[in-house]
Write a protein that holds these residues in place. Structure first.
Motif, mmCIF file in Angstrom:
data_model
loop_
_atom_site.group_PDB
_atom_site.id
_atom_site.type_symbol
_atom_site.label_atom_id
_atom_site.label_comp_id
_atom_site.label_asym_id
_atom_site.label_seq_id
_atom_site.Cartn_x
_atom_site.Cartn_y
_atom_site.Cartn_z
ATOM 1 N N LYS A 353 0.903 -1.300 0.148
ATOM 2 C CA LYS A 353 -0.126 -0.032 0.304
ATOM 3 C C LYS A 353 0.498 1.226 -0.285
ATOM 4 O O LYS A 353 1.535 1.269 0.979
ATOM 5 N N MET A 354 0.723 2.090 -0.937
ATOM 6 C CA MET A 354 1.786 3.522 -1.110
ATOM 7 C C MET A 354 0.406 4.343 -0.655
ATOM 8 O O MET A 354 -0.380 4.473 -2.474
ATOM 9 N N GLY A 355 0.121 5.450 -0.095
ATOM 10 C CA GLY A 355 -0.614 6.190 -0.373
ATOM 11 C C GLY A 355 -2.132 5.892 -0.775
ATOM 12 O O GLY A 355 -2.929 5.142 0.159
ATOM 13 N N ASN A 356 -2.988 6.711 -1.684
ATOM 14 C CA ASN A 356 -4.067 6.186 -1.939
ATOM 15 C C ASN A 356 -4.019 5.053 -3.206
ATOM 16 O O ASN A 356 -4.566 3.947 -4.124
ATOM 17 N N THR A 357 -2.821 4.507 -3.292
ATOM 18 C CA THR A 357 -3.104 3.353 -4.819
ATOM 19 C C THR A 357 -2.558 2.010 -3.892
ATOM 20 O O THR A 357 -1.252 2.041 -2.474
ATOM 21 N N VAL A 358 -2.333 1.069 -4.806
ATOM 22 C CA VAL A 358 -1.959 -0.179 -4.148
ATOM 23 C C VAL A 358 -1.013 -1.310 -5.192
ATOM 24 O O VAL A 358 -0.843 -1.096 -6.290
ATOM 25 N N TRP A 359 0.043 -1.402 -4.847
ATOM 26 C CA TRP A 359 0.876 -1.589 -5.522
ATOM 27 C C TRP A 359 0.649 -3.182 -5.732
ATOM 28 O O TRP A 359 1.526 -4.094 -4.493
ATOM 29 N N PRO A 360 0.775 -4.121 -6.506
ATOM 30 C CA PRO A 360 0.249 -5.505 -6.635
ATOM 31 C C PRO A 360 1.576 -6.160 -5.843
ATOM 32 O O PRO A 360 2.491 -5.890 -6.835
ATOM 33 N N ALA A 361 1.386 -7.447 -5.523
ATOM 34 C CA ALA A 361 2.087 -8.299 -5.580
ATOM 35 C C ALA A 361 2.800 -8.890 -6.596
ATOM 36 O O ALA A 361 2.030 -9.016 -7.385
ATOM 37 N N ARG A 362 3.939 -8.739 -7.333
ATOM 38 C CA ARG A 362 4.977 -9.613 -8.146
ATOM 39 C C ARG A 362 4.401 -10.752 -8.163
ATOM 40 O O ARG A 362 5.167 -11.799 -8.840
ATOM 41 N N ALA A 363 3.244 -11.101 -8.207
ATOM 42 C CA ALA A 363 3.146 -12.959 -8.349
ATOM 43 C C ALA A 363 2.457 -13.232 -10.195
ATOM 44 O O ALA A 363 1.877 -14.029 -10.178
ATOM 45 N N TRP A 364 3.161 -13.344 -10.824
ATOM 46 C CA TRP A 364 2.644 -13.085 -11.959
ATOM 47 C C TRP A 364 2.213 -14.141 -12.476
ATOM 48 O O TRP A 364 3.710 -14.940 -12.137
ATOM 49 N N GLY A 365 1.506 -15.223 -12.928
ATOM 50 C CA GLY A 365 1.453 -16.119 -13.082
ATOM 51 C C GLY A 365 0.246 -17.398 -12.102
ATOM 52 O O GLY A 365 -0.335 -18.280 -12.401
ATOM 53 N N VAL A 366 -0.129 -16.831 -11.034
ATOM 54 C CA VAL A 366 0.424 -17.481 -9.847
ATOM 55 C C VAL A 366 -1.124 -15.748 -9.304
ATOM 56 O O VAL A 366 -0.533 -16.241 -7.468
ATOM 57 N N GLU A 367 -1.027 -14.722 -9.781
ATOM 58 C CA GLU A 367 -1.904 -13.932 -8.788
ATOM 59 C C GLU A 367 -3.603 -14.472 -8.198
ATOM 60 O O GLU A 367 -4.032 -13.804 -7.212
ATOM 61 N N ASN A 368 -3.805 -16.161 -8.518
ATOM 62 C CA ASN A 368 -5.067 -16.400 -7.917
ATOM 63 C C ASN A 368 -4.920 -17.125 -6.949
ATOM 64 O O ASN A 368 -5.881 -17.491 -6.436
ATOM 65 N N LEU A 369 -3.400 -17.159 -6.349
ATOM 66 C CA LEU A 369 -3.162 -18.354 -5.464
ATOM 67 C C LEU A 369 -3.668 -16.914 -3.762
ATOM 68 O O LEU A 369 -3.080 -15.565 -3.803
ATOM 69 N N SER A 370 -3.883 -17.286 -2.437
ATOM 70 C CA SER A 370 -3.285 -17.013 -1.684
ATOM 71 C C SER A 370 -2.008 -16.280 -1.015
ATOM 72 O O SER A 370 -1.147 -17.188 -2.389
ATOM 73 N N GLU A 371 -1.726 -15.837 -0.850
ATOM 74 C CA GLU A 371 -0.551 -15.396 -0.191
ATOM 75 C C GLU A 371 0.323 -16.234 0.248
ATOM 76 O O GLU A 371 1.549 -16.833 0.058
ATOM 77 N N LYS A 372 -0.668 -17.077 1.179
ATOM 78 C CA LYS A 372 0.263 -18.563 1.688
ATOM 79 C C LYS A 372 0.952 -19.284 1.148
ATOM 80 O O LYS A 372 1.550 -20.842 0.914
ATOM 81 N N GLU A 373 0.210 -19.704 0.055
ATOM 82 C CA GLU A 373 0.093 -20.570 -1.058
ATOM 83 C C GLU A 373 0.895 -19.911 -2.117
ATOM 84 O O GLU A 373 2.315 -20.726 -2.527
ATOM 85 N N ARG A 374 0.958 -18.323 -2.476
ATOM 86 C CA ARG A 374 2.346 -18.217 -3.145
ATOM 87 C C ARG A 374 3.665 -18.380 -2.382
ATOM 88 O O ARG A 374 4.299 -19.435 -2.896
ATOM 89 N N VAL A 375 3.610 -18.135 -1.077
ATOM 90 C CA VAL A 375 5.210 -19.235 -0.072
ATOM 91 C C VAL A 375 5.394 -19.968 -0.062
ATOM 92 O O VAL A 375 6.506 -20.783 -0.581
ATOM 93 N N GLN A 376 4.354 -21.235 -0.780
ATOM 94 C CA GLN A 376 4.203 -23.052 -0.881
ATOM 95 C C GLN A 376 4.875 -23.096 -1.654
ATOM 96 O O GLN A 376 6.219 -23.671 -2.416
ATOM 97 N N LYS A 377 4.629 -22.196 -3.302
ATOM 98 C CA LYS A 377 4.970 -22.162 -4.382
ATOM 99 C C LYS A 377 6.217 -21.897 -4.867
ATOM 100 O O LYS A 377 7.229 -22.320 -5.380
ATOM 101 N N VAL A 378 7.089 -20.777 -4.154
ATOM 102 C CA VAL A 378 8.068 -20.256 -3.909
ATOM 103 C C VAL A 378 8.924 -21.539 -3.048
ATOM 104 O O VAL A 378 10.256 -21.424 -4.159
#
Length: 630
Positions: A353-378
């Motif tokens: 979160k940067m002020g009024n904007t959100v910089w999305p996680a660079r989870a390209w190709g796995v955007e639909n995974l939850s944060e925990k699922e992304r950690v596991q995949k990494v």
């Protein structure tokens, strides 16, 4: 009777108190003596004994670590610093105000790797570093902090060059490629190592081994250009300069990036942001981009960072490098037998979160995974550490839920611990603050950097041997400090009054339309001058013989400017004094272009993103560069 009662009351209570203190002492985490005189500490754990083999010390410490402590080690994030080096909690200011402070990261999240962005002067930085090591020493096991940084030695406005004027100032990687001198490259690495070591920076988040095969990519200034063999030669010397032949207490660990090569971005759009379009290989040159990394492996680079991009249709699934098991396990671990630390680029898991904007996680190709699922995949992909993240709780949860084994976590923690031991951090992580102020930016280092700025200049055109200029000429300058220029000639206020003009330009770029202020700072887009800016430059060139200097952080498209300029030089990060020394013959330009300069934007758009040297009829070819003797 009263005296007897008092005695009976006192003795059992004293005994009980002593018993409680004894039991408490037995269960209280002992202070780690790793930074003290080990020979006077009596019994010690193996990991505290520098005479023991590193593998044994790692195993001993690992056996004592809790799951929380192991998970914390798998994260590295940026922190902000107070200007005086204190640890007092204060509101953040400036560009990196969002960053957390170090003590809560160390105490609460068990994080033992930190990186710094904006930093105060040398004394304050060194003081802060000792302060955070004291915080780390007071934790249960006293595991010291590894401090990391992006480049701090480049004379540059590039967002990734964390320039600090207290450090010696050199050209960017492109400048070293232009000179092509391996011995100089290693000398730079050794000097930068000494300055880093003096303030406690023990991990360099560089060099970049990516290739500049797509001219529009914003990160070209951090590369050694488009040629894999030249890049490989410089990468090896760079790593050896920082690490030495064997990493030890005198070395700085290099995290070479971005495996397996971040250069071939579609249309040059950088995958830091959601508008990226993936990495593409129309020329089937995937393996060409591996050549510089092979040189880094030969130099035993301590760590590797994969990039954000998706290598489109190159692996069994179209997911970004950091999530990609084919890239990390099959290619890096198995084919190349790489057993060093692998750390993701920053911010793959959580949105920022940067002020009024959100910089999305660079989870390209796995955007639909939850944060925990992304950690596991990494982690499943074979990565050891998460850059720019502070969520060790997700690793803990995955282990407790049976989705990751602690044995798998131990594999990564061993690599991270081994690096700390190799760097000598467990034996003494502290630095001498006064000595730091004597080493950082000392005269011989500064002079070496300034001389290299001058050597890197590339002479592209010298009509009628205009350069070097002689005598005290009347000069008109643009984008040059007039006070500096006055030391070389008589500075006049108008082109009409001048015998010659000297102007400095920067390679054009076009801000992306977005609310993300970081994205607006990246030099995306077309490479040619347009509209009034171009007209004004050409009008000046028509009025007076002009020496044009252009900063090449990307390959500029300048056919009309080149045609009208009396002399044309290129730089890769250099001061006004450096330029004027070259123009007036106090120094000689030695640089050769580390990439082609295209003849038009149409040509750029027709190039293949992954192929070097494929610009049709380039204005100036790769390796071109004149000298004053010819």
């Amino acid at each position: 009777m009263n005296g007897l009662r008092k005695k009976n009351w006192f003795v059992p209570r004293v005994f009980a108190l002593l018993l409680i203190l004894t039991l408490a002492s037995a269960h209280r985490p002992k202070p780690a003596p790793a930074y003290r005189d080990l020979n006077k500490n009596g019994k010690m754990d193996v990991y505290e004994d520098p005479s023991k083999p590193i593998a044994q010390r790692v195993d001993d410490l690992l056996s004592q670590m809790t799951l929380d402590e192991k998970a914390g080690m798998m994260f590295i994030n940026g922190v902000r610093l107070n200007d005086d080096g204190s640890l007092e909690e204060r509101p953040g200011t400036g560009m990196f105000a969002f960053a957390p402070t170090a003590p809560p990261m160390i105490r609460d999240k068990k994080i033992t790797h930190l990186n710094i962005w904006a930093a105060p002067g040398t004394k304050a930085l060194a003081t802060w570093y000792n302060n955070i090591q004291k915080v780390a020493e007071e934790t249960r096991l006293g595991i010291p902090v590894t401090l990391a940084s992006d480049p701090r030695h480049y004379f540059s406005n590039n967002i990734f060059a964390m320039a600090a004027n207290s450090f010696s100032q050199w050209p960017e990687q492109l400048g070293f490629a232009a000179i092509g001198d391996e011995k100089l490259m290693r000398q730079f690495g050794d000097i930068a190592r000494q300055e880093y070591l003096a303030v406690g920076i023990r991990e360099a988040l560089h060099p970049m081994a990516d290739l500049a095969t797509e001219p529009r990519w914003p990160r070209i200034s951090g590369t050694f250009g488009e040629d894999a063999n030249l890049s490989a030669k410089m990468i090896k010397a760079y790593v050896l300069g920082f690490q030495g032949a064997t990493l030890d207490k005198n070395g700085v660990a290099c995290m070479t990036k971005h495996f397996s090569g971040g250069g071939p971005q579609k249309e040059g759009l950088d995958p830091h942001f959601e508008f990226q379009k993936g990495q593409i290989y129309p020329g089937k040159h995937f393996n060409y981009h591996l050549i510089p990394f092979e040189a880094a492996f030969a130099a035993k680079t301590a760590a590797i960072m994969p990039y954000y991009g998706v290598p489109v249709d190159q692996t069994s699934e179209n997911v970004a490098f950091g999530f990609n098991k084919d890239i990390i396990t099959k290619l890096l671990r198995e084919k190349y037998k790489y057993d060093g630390v692998v750390c993701t680029d920053w911010g793959l898991i959580t949105d920022a979160k940067m002020g009024n904007t959100v910089w999305p996680a660079r989870a390209w190709g796995v955007e639909n995974l939850s944060e925990k699922e992304r950690v596991q995949k990494v982690i499943d992909a074979g990565v050891d550490q998460f850059g720019g993240e502070s969520v060790p709780n997700l690793v803990v949860d995955l282990v407790k839920e049976g989705k990751l084994t602690e044995k798998r976590i131990d594999v990564s923690v061993k690599r991270l611990l081994r690096q700390k031991f190799e760097l000598g951090l467990f034996d003494n992580p502290y630095i001498d603050v006064d000595k730091a102020t004597q080493i950082v930016g000392k005269e011989e280092f500064r002079k070496a950097g300034e001389a290299t700025q001058r050597r890197a200049f590339t002479l592209l055109k010298n009509e009628g041997k205009t350069l070097p200029l002689t005598g005290k000429k009347k000069i008109y300058v643009q984008n040059i400090d007039k006070a500096v220029a006055a030391q070389y000639g008589e500075v006049v206020d108008t082109p009409e009054a001048a015998e010659i003009a000297i102007i400095r330009l920067k390679t054009p770029w076009v801000p992306v339309e977005t609310e993300n202020f970081m994205a607006k700072m990246f030099h995306h887009g077309d490479l040619d001058f347009k509209g009034k800016e171009k007209e004004d430059i050409l009008a000046l060139l028509d009025k007076v013989p002009t020496v044009v200097d252009i900063y090449l952080d990307r390959p500029a498209v300048i056919p009309e400017i080149s045609a009208k300029a009396k002399a044309l030089v290129a730089n890769y990060g250099a001061s006004d004094a450096a330029l004027l020394d070259v123009v007036f013959g106090k120094a000689k330009p030695e640089g050769k272009l580390p990439f082609e300069l295209p003849s038009s934007m149409e040509v750029v758009r027709n190039q293949k993103e992954d192929v070097p040297h494929d610009s049709k009829d380039p204005l100036y070819t790769f390796g071109f560069g004149l000298s004053y003797s010819k």
